[in-house]
Design an enzyme around this catalytic site. Structure first.
Site, PDB file in Angstrom:
ATOM      1  N   TYR A 142       0.829  -1.211   0.000  1.00 54.14           N
ATOM      2  CA  TYR A 142       0.000   0.000   0.000  1.00 54.14           C
ATOM      3  C   TYR A 142       0.863   1.262   0.000  1.00 54.14           C
ATOM      4  O   TYR A 142       0.411   2.324  -0.396  1.00 54.14           O
ATOM      5  CB  TYR A 142      -0.906   0.037   1.240  1.00 54.14           C
ATOM      6  CG  TYR A 142      -2.225  -0.661   1.080  1.00 54.14           C
ATOM      7  CD1 TYR A 142      -2.288  -2.017   0.795  1.00 54.14           C
ATOM      8  CD2 TYR A 142      -3.427   0.032   1.223  1.00 54.14           C
ATOM      9  CE1 TYR A 142      -3.498  -2.661   0.665  1.00 54.14           C
ATOM     10  CE2 TYR A 142      -4.647  -0.602   1.092  1.00 54.14           C
ATOM     11  CZ  TYR A 142      -4.679  -1.950   0.814  1.00 54.14           C
ATOM     12  OH  TYR A 142      -5.885  -2.581   0.688  1.00 54.14           O
ATOM     13  N   LYS A 190       3.185 -15.632   2.775  1.00 56.70           N
ATOM     14  CA  LYS A 190       3.418 -16.359   1.527  1.00 56.70           C
ATOM     15  C   LYS A 190       4.930 -16.571   1.458  1.00 56.70           C
ATOM     16  O   LYS A 190       5.609 -16.148   0.511  1.00 56.70           O
ATOM     17  CB  LYS A 190       2.871 -15.516   0.355  1.00 56.70           C
ATOM     18  CG  LYS A 190       2.862 -16.211  -0.985  1.00 56.70           C
ATOM     19  CD  LYS A 190       1.765 -17.262  -1.115  1.00 56.70           C
ATOM     20  CE  LYS A 190       1.921 -18.016  -2.426  1.00 56.70           C
ATOM     21  NZ  LYS A 190       1.061 -19.206  -2.508  1.00 56.70           N
ATOM     22  N   ASP A 222      -2.959 -18.417   0.905  1.00 49.36           N
ATOM     23  CA  ASP A 222      -3.948 -19.107   0.066  1.00 49.36           C
ATOM     24  C   ASP A 222      -4.652 -20.208   0.859  1.00 49.36           C
ATOM     25  O   ASP A 222      -5.861 -20.427   0.723  1.00 49.36           O
ATOM     26  CB  ASP A 222      -3.315 -19.643  -1.237  1.00 49.36           C
ATOM     27  CG  ASP A 222      -1.971 -20.318  -1.039  1.00 49.36           C
ATOM     28  OD1 ASP A 222      -1.454 -20.322   0.108  1.00 49.36           O
ATOM     29  OD2 ASP A 222      -1.426 -20.866  -2.019  1.00 49.36           O
ATOM     30  N   ASP A 246      -6.347  -7.047   4.060  1.00 47.41           N
ATOM     31  CA  ASP A 246      -7.469  -6.372   3.405  1.00 47.41           C
ATOM     32  C   ASP A 246      -8.417  -7.410   2.817  1.00 47.41           C
ATOM     33  O   ASP A 246      -9.639  -7.366   3.016  1.00 47.41           O
ATOM     34  CB  ASP A 246      -6.936  -5.448   2.299  1.00 47.41           C
ATOM     35  CG  ASP A 246      -8.063  -4.762   1.548  1.00 47.41           C
ATOM     36  OD1 ASP A 246      -8.983  -4.246   2.201  1.00 47.41           O
ATOM     37  OD2 ASP A 246      -8.036  -4.781   0.297  1.00 47.41           O
ATOM     38  N   ASP A 250     -12.311  -9.077   4.543  1.00 49.40           N
ATOM     39  CA  ASP A 250     -13.605  -9.006   3.845  1.00 49.40           C
ATOM     40  C   ASP A 250     -14.221 -10.405   3.763  1.00 49.40           C
ATOM     41  O   ASP A 250     -15.410 -10.595   3.988  1.00 49.40           O
ATOM     42  CB  ASP A 250     -13.449  -8.447   2.422  1.00 49.40           C
ATOM     43  CG  ASP A 250     -13.640  -6.931   2.373  1.00 49.40           C
ATOM     44  OD1 ASP A 250     -13.483  -6.279   3.421  1.00 49.40           O
ATOM     45  OD2 ASP A 250     -13.936  -6.404   1.281  1.00 49.40           O
TER      46      ASP A 250
END
Ligand code: IPM
Ligand code: MN
Length: 356
Positions: A142, A190, A222, A246, A250
């Site tokens: 970001y 990851k 994942d 992020d 959600d």
């Protein structure tokens, strides 16, 4: 207690849901004998329209001078559909996070007994889910430099950067949260591909011996995306970098049945900020139909995390549960029964607190 609270209603349904949170905060203050002073300031598209800046200095000053910030939402379709726009409402949100040093975004996911059937997942899988994400909020892709386009405009790039210091402060907060909960910490990364993820894992591994009671699991992002919908009860505290957080928060938020229900707290170096995670929902703006419960529960998190007042925090969660049980809910939850207006739900909650 005397409390100064900055109100940043922002865009879309922000002003409507924040107005209900204010009713509830005032009712709690009256009951417990607190004196609250609210100070309102502009952000987002509303601030771009007014002064050309989505996070004006004057707003930052109000936040710095307050004990807590209650934030509504940022975002406006006028900007989403204009890729050439020079200033975007979302920039205000990112700048606010950075300037207030809000490096940890606390996003819980829990279920409400009376709403289990609203979840897209089977009841037996979700009943009793109680997890919390600590999403790193002021670093990673970001904010990393360089970012942008090459001269010809034929390539674009974003950079993911993390320092040990940034990872460590977030991870320590994760361990502290775990100590107060079920003592399970999941480091989401990851590390099989990304250098930043390997630094995350290494840093968390170095800290783990300092918290011997906490069981630490390391899991690829994942796999977490998959296991979150298979068996969300497997998790307690999850720590992760900005972009993974992020996306996963959600995903996690709909487990409870509606995105209109989940609150959040952003903690860090300066004033703490509390915000519903649902965003600006422009289609509903001004219609008095948006679900105010995420904003109201964000006020509950404010009492807990900004003021360490658990009775005040708990009475808000109780009254929210009661409104769900009794069906005093907005149209997203009313299922053919009477749908209450945003403002009516706020009034009901405030009245109920006065009676309790
Ligand atoms: C959130 C939002 C923001 C983010 C956007 C609006 C910049 O999606 O708070 O999760 O990506 O952080
Ligand atoms: Mn998001």
């Amino acid at each position: 207690m005397e409390m100064n609270i900055a109100l940043l209603p922002g865009d879309g349904i922000g002003p409507e849901v924040i107005a209900q949170a204010v009713k509830v905060v005032n009712a709690v203050a009256k009951k417990f004998g607190h004196t609250i002073t609210f100070k309102e300031a502009i952000t987002g598209a509303a601030a771009i329209d007014a002064v050309g800046n989505p996070y004006p200095d004057a707003t930052h000053e109000v936040c710095l001078a307050s004990d807590a910030v209650l934030f509504g939402a940022i975002g406006d379709p006028r900007f989403d559909n204009d890729p050439s726009a020079k200033v975007r409402p979302e920039q205000g949100l990112l700048e606010m996070r950075k300037k207030l040093g809000l490096f940890s975004n606390v996003r819980p996911t829990f279920t409400f007994p009376s709403l289990l059937h609203k979840s897209p997942l089977k009841k037996e899988r979700i009943e009793g889910t109680d997890l919390v994400f600590l999403r790193e909020l002021t670093g990673g892709i970001y904010f990393g430099e360089p970012r942008g386009r090459n001269e010809q405009g034929t390539k674009a790039f974003d950079t993911c950067v993390y320092s040990v210091e940034e990872i460590e402060r977030l991870a320590r907060m994760g361990f502290e949260f775990a100590m107060k909960r079920r003592k399970l910490l999941t480091c989401v990364d990851k590390a099989n591909v990304l250098a930043t993820s390997r630094l995350w894992r290494e840093t968390v591994q170095r800290l783990a011996p300092e918290y011997p009671e906490v069981t630490v699991e390391y899991e690829f992002v994942d796999a977490v995306a998959m296991r979150l919908v298979q068996w969300p009860k497997a998790y307690d505290v999850l720590i992760t970098e900005n972009l993974f957080g992020d996306i996963l928060t959600d995903e996690a938020s709909v487990i409870s049945g509606s995105m209109g229900l989940m609150p959040s707290a952003s903690l860090g170096l300066k004033t703490k900020l509390f915000e519903p995670i649902h965003g600006s929902y422009p289609q509903a703006a001004g219609k008095d139909i948006a679900n105010p419960l995420a904003a109201v529960l964000s006020a509950s998190m404010m009492f807990e995390y900004a003021f360490d007042l658990m009775d005040e925090a708990n009475i808000i969660s109780e009254v929210v549960n009661l409104s769900l049980e009794k069906g005093i809910v907005t149209e997203d939850l009313s299922e053919g029964e009477k749908a209450y207006k945003t403002s009516e739900v706020g009034d009901w909650l405030a009245e109920q607190i006065a009676k309790m």
